[in-house]
Write a protein that holds these residues in place. Structure first.
Motif, PDB file in Angstrom:
ATOM      1  N   ALA A  15      10.129   3.012   2.651  1.00 48.41           N
ATOM      2  CA  ALA A  15       9.817   3.048   4.084  1.00 48.41           C
ATOM      3  C   ALA A  15      10.195   1.735   4.749  1.00 48.41           C
ATOM      4  N   VAL A  16       9.936   0.624   4.082  1.00 50.53           N
ATOM      5  CA  VAL A  16      10.297  -0.688   4.635  1.00 50.53           C
ATOM      6  C   VAL A  16      11.818  -0.844   4.660  1.00 50.53           C
ATOM      7  N   ASN A  47       7.768  11.530   4.637  1.00 51.12           N
ATOM      8  CA  ASN A  47       7.643  10.069   4.775  1.00 51.12           C
ATOM      9  C   ASN A  47       8.870   9.456   5.433  1.00 51.12           C
ATOM     10  N   ALA A  48      10.028  10.010   5.144  1.00 50.97           N
ATOM     11  CA  ALA A  48      11.252   9.513   5.796  1.00 50.97           C
ATOM     12  C   ALA A  48      11.202   9.783   7.295  1.00 50.97           C
ATOM     13  N   LEU A  49      10.768  10.972   7.675  1.00 51.43           N
ATOM     14  CA  LEU A  49      10.649  11.315   9.107  1.00 51.43           C
ATOM     15  C   LEU A  49       9.657  10.374   9.795  1.00 51.43           C
ATOM     16  N   ILE A  50       8.530  10.129   9.143  1.00 54.37           N
ATOM     17  CA  ILE A  50       7.516   9.226   9.710  1.00 54.37           C
ATOM     18  C   ILE A  50       8.082   7.817   9.874  1.00 54.37           C
ATOM     19  N   SER A  51       8.766   7.324   8.835  1.00 58.02           N
ATOM     20  CA  SER A  51       9.278   5.947   8.864  1.00 58.02           C
ATOM     21  C   SER A  51      10.300   5.771   9.981  1.00 58.02           C
ATOM     22  N   LEU A  52      11.153   6.757  10.180  1.00 55.06           N
ATOM     23  CA  LEU A  52      12.166   6.663  11.246  1.00 55.06           C
ATOM     24  C   LEU A  52      11.510   6.704  12.618  1.00 55.06           C
ATOM     25  N   PHE A 218       2.661  -1.177  10.055  1.00 56.06           N
ATOM     26  CA  PHE A 218       3.045  -0.045   9.195  1.00 56.06           C
ATOM     27  C   PHE A 218       3.527  -0.562   7.839  1.00 56.06           C
ATOM     28  N   ALA A 219       4.447  -1.525   7.858  1.00 55.64           N
ATOM     29  CA  ALA A 219       5.030  -2.053   6.611  1.00 55.64           C
ATOM     30  C   ALA A 219       3.950  -2.667   5.731  1.00 55.64           C
ATOM     31  N   HIS A 220       2.994  -3.300   6.336  1.00 53.08           N
ATOM     32  CA  HIS A 220       1.894  -3.914   5.573  1.00 53.08           C
ATOM     33  C   HIS A 220       0.970  -2.850   4.996  1.00 53.08           C
ATOM     34  N   ARG A 221       0.571  -1.906   5.828  1.00 53.03           N
ATOM     35  CA  ARG A 221      -0.470  -0.934   5.428  1.00 53.03           C
ATOM     36  C   ARG A 221       0.046   0.077   4.408  1.00 53.03           C
ATOM     37  N   VAL A 222       1.284   0.536   4.535  1.00 56.88           N
ATOM     38  CA  VAL A 222       1.755   1.584   3.613  1.00 56.88           C
ATOM     39  C   VAL A 222       1.880   1.060   2.187  1.00 56.88           C
ATOM     40  N   ASN A 223       1.998  -0.253   2.041  1.00 60.68           N
ATOM     41  CA  ASN A 223       2.150  -0.843   0.700  1.00 60.68           C
ATOM     42  C   ASN A 223       0.820  -1.261   0.086  1.00 60.68           C
ATOM     43  N   ARG A 224      -0.263  -0.709   0.622  1.00 63.29           N
ATOM     44  CA  ARG A 224      -1.607  -1.033   0.119  1.00 63.29           C
ATOM     45  C   ARG A 224      -1.750  -0.676  -1.365  1.00 63.29           C
ATOM     46  N   THR A 225      -1.345   0.534  -1.715  1.00 63.65           N
ATOM     47  CA  THR A 225      -1.495   0.984  -3.113  1.00 63.65           C
ATOM     48  C   THR A 225      -0.527   0.240  -4.031  1.00 63.65           C
ATOM     49  N   TYR A 239       3.184  -8.004  -4.365  1.00 62.68           N
ATOM     50  CA  TYR A 239       3.947  -6.781  -4.660  1.00 62.68           C
ATOM     51  C   TYR A 239       5.423  -7.055  -4.361  1.00 62.68           C
ATOM     52  N   ASP A 240       6.292  -6.452  -5.156  1.00 63.35           N
ATOM     53  CA  ASP A 240       7.719  -6.685  -4.914  1.00 63.35           C
ATOM     54  C   ASP A 240       8.312  -5.526  -4.124  1.00 63.35           C
ATOM     55  N   LEU A 241       9.438  -5.774  -3.490  1.00 66.95           N
ATOM     56  CA  LEU A 241      10.071  -4.793  -2.575  1.00 66.95           C
ATOM     57  C   LEU A 241      11.486  -4.486  -3.043  1.00 66.95           C
ATOM     58  N   PRO A 242      11.624  -3.651  -4.078  1.00 68.73           N
ATOM     59  CA  PRO A 242      12.960  -3.382  -4.629  1.00 68.73           C
ATOM     60  C   PRO A 242      13.926  -2.700  -3.649  1.00 68.73           C
ATOM     61  N   ASP A 243      13.442  -1.674  -2.952  1.00 62.83           N
ATOM     62  CA  ASP A 243      14.352  -0.984  -2.022  1.00 62.83           C
ATOM     63  C   ASP A 243      14.725  -1.836  -0.816  1.00 62.83           C
ATOM     64  N   PRO A 244      13.761  -2.548  -0.198  1.00 59.92           N
ATOM     65  CA  PRO A 244      14.160  -3.412   0.922  1.00 59.92           C
ATOM     66  C   PRO A 244      15.148  -4.502   0.538  1.00 59.92           C
ATOM     67  N   VAL A 245      15.014  -5.075  -0.659  1.00 55.98           N
ATOM     68  CA  VAL A 245      15.976  -6.133  -1.028  1.00 55.98           C
ATOM     69  C   VAL A 245      17.346  -5.525  -1.311  1.00 55.98           C
ATOM     70  N   ALA A 246      17.368  -4.309  -1.850  1.00 54.75           N
ATOM     71  CA  ALA A 246      18.661  -3.624  -2.048  1.00 54.75           C
ATOM     72  C   ALA A 246      19.295  -3.306  -0.697  1.00 54.75           C
TER      73      ALA A 246
END
Ligand code: RIB
Ligand code: CA
Length: 314
Positions: A15-16, A47-52, A218-225, A239-246
């Protein structure tokens, strides 16, 4: 702006990555395709629809794809990202629906309509891309470039001792991609990069939260888990962010600090399922991917904060 297709199993880090692609000013998303992985296909599509929508881009079409790996049962990562993949914070349902054209058809048709123009970024299991390759073995070369968040080049895994989730979830799909790739066409950004250069420390998390914009919140809260899992399991400083860094690498390749070309295979075995097999011997086959090994951490985080910052503070 970089014309993009994003293939995602939309969990909370995906999402991020979608926010970066849609709202940094660097990406021009032409389509989002979804695949089962972190969560079942329908949940990832939601989730993709929500993120966009959060990114202000509910004009970008979302196309559901494969709902299970090529040969194996689907094993999700809901223990990492939450049952809904987005931290289980009761996000409102998206206001629009996904498109009827299948993701695999999108991955095949778009580069035929725009040869050499589109960059593909994959953020989940490689099932959609592999199935598309079974229909067009030359597909990778029809894209401008393909970036995959995939694998762990240092063999230090997250879903197992030696495997990264996206490759572990569908190792047969990863093998199809690897057997079709060249280093000029395909760049892999593994979990080893995320673990070293994309860890959101408590200070980073506070900085993001205090930006106070809808995207930052949004970016902060969705990564709670994800944050809870990381603290309990990985021993990382956050927490690490593999998809955002890619995604950041695809949008700004100058953020790559270290890379190599190598011949990469993947284990299909029981205990080593999804482990990368990197052959650096002189007698090894010709390299098939470019492996990113390190990224400019500050540059990545600045891109994330700038994207989520209030207008005029970027
Ligand atoms: O191993 C990290 C990858 O697995 C990321 O894409 C994350 O979203 C999960 O899918
Ligand atoms: Ca993902």
């Amino acid at each position: 702006m970089l014309p993009l297709i994003v293939d995602t199993d939309t969990g909370s880090d995906d999402a991020v990555a979608l926010l970066l692609a849609a709202a940094s000013g660097l990406g021009d998303i032409r389509a989002v395709t979804t695949v089962a992985g972190n969560v079942p296909l329908a949940t990832g599509t939601r989730n993709a629809l929500i993120s966009l929508e959060v990114a202000g881009r509910d004009d970008i079409p979302v196309h559901p794809g494969c709902e299970c790996p090529m040969t194996r049962m689907l094993s999700t990562a809901q223990h990492v990202h939450g049952h809904d993949g987005m931290g289980d914070i009761s996000l409102p349902a998206p206001v629009r629906d996904a498109q009827p054209e299948h993701a695999v058809d999108v991955l095949l048709n778009y580069p035929h309509r725009h040869p050499g123009e589109l960059t593909l970024v994959t953020l989940g299991p490689l099932t959609n891309l592999a199935v598309a390759l079974l229909r067009d073995r030359e597909l990778l070369g029809r894209y401008r470039h393909v970036y995959c968040m995939a694998g762990a080049a240092d063999m230090r895994g997250n879903i197992s001792a030696t495997a990264e989730f996206n490759v572990w979830a569908d190792p047969e799909a990863a093998r199809v991609v690897l057997e079709s790739a060249t280093p000029e066409q395909v760049t892999w950004i593994g979990w080893d990069v995320s673990r070293k250069d994309a860890v959101m420390t408590p200070a980073d998390q506070l900085w993001l939260e205090q930006l106070g914009t809808p995207m930052a919140t949004f970016a902060h809260r969705v990564n709670r888990t994800l944050a809870e899992w990381a603290q309990a399991v990985t021993g990382l400083a956050g927490y690490d962010l593999p998809d955002p860094v890619a995604m950041a690498v695809a949008l700004r390749p100058e953020l790559i600090a270290e890379q190599e070309q190598a011949y990469v295979g993947v284990s299909l075995g029981q205990d080593t399922r999804g482990q990368l097999i990197i052959d650096r011997r002189r007698c090894a086959p010709a390299p098939n991917v470019t492996l990113v090994r390190r990224v400019d951490e500050q540059g990545f985080k600045q891109l994330l904060f700038d994207t989520c910052a209030p207008e005029g503070h970027r």
